[in-house]
Design an enzyme around this catalytic site. Structure first.
Site, PDB file in Angstrom:
ATOM      1  CG  HIS A  14      -1.884  -0.822   1.235  1.00 61.05           C
ATOM      2  ND1 HIS A  14      -2.125  -1.936   2.471  1.00 61.05           N
ATOM      3  CD2 HIS A  14      -3.019  -1.277   0.383  1.00 61.05           C
ATOM      4  CE1 HIS A  14      -3.126  -2.801   2.375  1.00 61.05           C
ATOM      5  NE2 HIS A  14      -3.578  -2.355   1.171  1.00 61.05           N
ATOM      6  CE  LYS A  69     -13.175  -6.675   2.821  1.00 63.31           C
ATOM      7  NZ  LYS A  69     -12.016  -7.210   1.880  1.00 63.31           N
ATOM      8  NE  ARG A  76      -2.888  -7.269  -4.615  1.00 65.12           N
ATOM      9  CZ  ARG A  76      -3.604  -7.352  -3.518  1.00 65.12           C
ATOM     10  NH1 ARG A  76      -3.256  -7.670  -2.327  1.00 65.12           N
ATOM     11  NH2 ARG A  76      -4.959  -7.194  -3.682  1.00 65.12           N
ATOM     12  CB  SER A 131      -4.395  -6.629   4.739  1.00 67.42           C
ATOM     13  OG  SER A 131      -3.913  -5.394   4.195  1.00 67.42           O
TER      14      SER A 131
END
Ligand code: ADP
Length: 163
Positions: A19, A43, A92, A130
């Site tokens: 990040h 979530k 990514r 993460s």
């Protein structure tokens, strides 16, 4: 018209060096960069929004044109409220693409003035997320290469506390 204010949204649960790489590279290209912790996700996070904001703030303190926010509504409404017309997301892998395409198409439908730009991850960070960092941190792996020191400390405290 060029608008020099951009928003980087996400969960940041917690912020990683991946990040930070995207934030630093974007901060170089926009006058003002707003990092926004979105609280409207289904979530339940590992860290509270307040904890995430604190970890982001300490990780971007060296960037004077970056501010940290949180928002519980639609991202395009946050952009409107803040007068930003650019969203920046990191990419990514191909696996990110489909989700990002759906997200961007929906945001475009909701507000056609807001444009999303994608920045490719640096190869050093392409495998960092993460969730993967949290997974290995639970087993006491050394994560100092993947997150800033204060995030490493917060993760260790969080998981020791749970054990
Ligand atoms: P979300 O839960 O909305 O996907 P994240 O907090 O996981 O949000 O990520 C926020 C943004 O940072 C997303 O655009 C994501 O693609 C990007 N990102 C996450 N990890 C990396 C990384 N290692 N390299 C580059 N970009 C990343």
């Amino acid at each position: 018209m060029v608008n020099t204010k951009a928003v980087i949204p996400g969960s940041f649960d917690p912020i990683t060096n991946g990040h930070i790489d995207i934030i630093e590279r974007s901060a170089d290209r926009f006058d003002e960069l707003l990092v926004c912790v979105l609280r409207n996700s289904n979530k339940k996070g590992t860290f509270t929004p307040e904890e995430r904001i604190e970890l982001i703030q300490s990780s971007v303190a060296h960037l004077p044109n970056v501010t940290v926010h949180s928002y519980g509504g639609l991202l395009v409404d946050f952009c409107d409220k803040m007068g930003a017309t650019t969203i920046i997301r990191g990419l990514r892998a191909v696996s990110d693409f489909e989700y990002e395409l759906r997200l961007t198409s929906m945001n475009k439908k909701l507000n056609e003035k807001v444009e999303t730009l994608y920045m490719m991850t640096s190869t050093d960070y392409s495998f960092i997320s993460s969730s993967v960092v949290k997974e290995v941190a639970q087993y006491d792996a050394n994560i100092s290469e993947f997150v800033p020191p204060q995030v490493e400390k917060a993760l260790l405290e969080k998981f020791n506390h749970l054990n």
